[in-house]
Design an enzyme around this catalytic site. Structure first.
Site, PDB file in Angstrom:
ATOM      1  N   THR A  15      -4.501   0.502 -17.049  1.00 38.82           N
ATOM      2  CA  THR A  15      -4.997  -0.525 -16.132  1.00 38.82           C
ATOM      3  C   THR A  15      -6.436  -0.208 -15.769  1.00 38.82           C
ATOM      4  O   THR A  15      -6.985   0.828 -16.146  1.00 38.82           O
ATOM      5  CB  THR A  15      -4.159  -0.573 -14.836  1.00 38.82           C
ATOM      6  OG1 THR A  15      -4.287   0.695 -14.164  1.00 38.82           O
ATOM      7  CG2 THR A  15      -2.692  -0.867 -15.124  1.00 38.82           C
TER       8      THR A  15
ATOM      9  N   TYR B  29      -2.389  10.067  -1.443  1.00 41.01           N
ATOM     10  CA  TYR B  29      -1.709   9.132  -2.341  1.00 41.01           C
ATOM     11  C   TYR B  29      -0.248   9.537  -2.534  1.00 41.01           C
ATOM     12  O   TYR B  29       0.663   8.710  -2.443  1.00 41.01           O
ATOM     13  CB  TYR B  29      -2.437   9.108  -3.684  1.00 41.01           C
ATOM     14  CG  TYR B  29      -1.831   8.182  -4.720  1.00 41.01           C
ATOM     15  CD1 TYR B  29      -2.062   6.810  -4.666  1.00 41.01           C
ATOM     16  CD2 TYR B  29      -1.041   8.679  -5.752  1.00 41.01           C
ATOM     17  CE1 TYR B  29      -1.522   5.955  -5.609  1.00 41.01           C
ATOM     18  CE2 TYR B  29      -0.495   7.837  -6.703  1.00 41.01           C
ATOM     19  CZ  TYR B  29      -0.741   6.478  -6.629  1.00 41.01           C
ATOM     20  OH  TYR B  29      -0.193   5.632  -7.565  1.00 41.01           O
TER      21      TYR B  29
ATOM     22  N   VAL C 195      -3.986  -6.479   2.927  1.00 41.73           N
ATOM     23  CA  VAL C 195      -2.755  -5.858   3.414  1.00 41.73           C
ATOM     24  C   VAL C 195      -3.010  -4.815   4.492  1.00 41.73           C
ATOM     25  O   VAL C 195      -2.065  -4.358   5.145  1.00 41.73           O
ATOM     26  CB  VAL C 195      -1.928  -5.236   2.265  1.00 41.73           C
ATOM     27  CG1 VAL C 195      -1.481  -6.292   1.278  1.00 41.73           C
ATOM     28  CG2 VAL C 195      -2.682  -4.097   1.586  1.00 41.73           C
TER      29      VAL C 195
END
Length: 252
Positions: free
Chosen positions: A185, A150, A59
């Site tokens: 995760t 972020y 991406v």
């Protein structure tokens, strides 16, 4: 099988949240293209379901995104469901953050969503219903200490979604952002060793430190985020547009 006949694209679909959403969409009848940089991981996931299809795509690379999306739309049709999920999460004190750090996060988390959504929209014939979803974060609606790039990218993703919802108003396309808190995760699990060393705790203690970032004090399970994504993709959410869906065990 609500999504039978539809083509879905899930970036970062080989692991974590993206993987779980992709499998759920395939189970609901969609033909799902999963993308990422590690083709071996994608192929392993695609082998588990007849309606999952792997595509190596970066991406951060405009040609990779535009060429990849054009290829899969020629194979499986216009992208009526797009989940822009690919991203990175790296932390560092602001004083120690370099411009290279900043640009790396911006290119992946914000430029990547821009390219993905723009390329997906270009595959849609006029008046084709579609669901465009970006995976932001609770860092998109509040500041996150120690992760300024972020935080900035996730705020930017929400701004992108809100702007698109206005630009495509009165069309059958909706744009929404998922804002999960800390989810169990690989990204979270990858932070555990560092926390164990820094705070002198065991793995459970490190996991508890991360879980404090959620109002409930517990890590989220991936299926909670997937359920929200599936609702946004459903016909029942056809009037939900330009929204941030916060999943964090309480008010953010």
């Amino acid at each position: 099988m609500e999504h039978t006949g539809k083509h879905a694209l899930v970036t970062g679909g080989g692991t974590g949240i993206g993987h779980d959403i992709a499998v759920a969409l395939a189970n609901a009848g969609a033909e799902v293209t999963i993308t990422g940089r590690r083709l071996d991981v994608l192929n392993d996931v695609a082998a588990t379901h007849d309606r999952l299809h792997a595509l190596q795509m970066d991406v951060t690379d405009e040609a990779s995104v535009r060429d990849g999306v054009a290829t899969i739309s020629a194979l499986r049709g216009p992208i009526q469901i797009c989940v822009a999920n690919a991203g990175i999460a790296e932390g560092k004190a602001f004083s120690k953050t370099t411009l290279a750090d900043w640009r790396k996060t911006m290119t992946t988390n914000l430029d990547g969503v821009f390219l993905t959504l723009q390329a997906a929209l270009a595959t849609l014939p006029a008046d084709t219903p579609a669901r465009m979803i970006a995976v932001s974060s609770i860092a998109g609606v509040r500041g996150l200490k120690g992760a300024i790039p972020y935080t900035a990218t996730k705020h930017g993703v929400i701004g992108l979604i809100r702007g698109l919802s206005e630009e495509y108003m009165n069309t059958p396309i909706t744009f929404n952002a998922l804002c999960p808190g800390y989810v169990e995760t690989d990204i979270v699990r990858g932070q555990l060793p560092g926390l164990m060393r820094r705070f002198g705790v065991d793995e459970d203690g490190a996991r508890a430190l991360i879980a404090k970032g959620n109002r409930s004090g517990q890590l989220l399970e991936v299926d909670e985020v997937t359920a929200a994504a599936m609702w946004l993709c459903s016909d029942g959410a056809r009037s939900v547009n330009g929204q941030t869906i916060e999943i964090a065990g309480g008010q953010v």
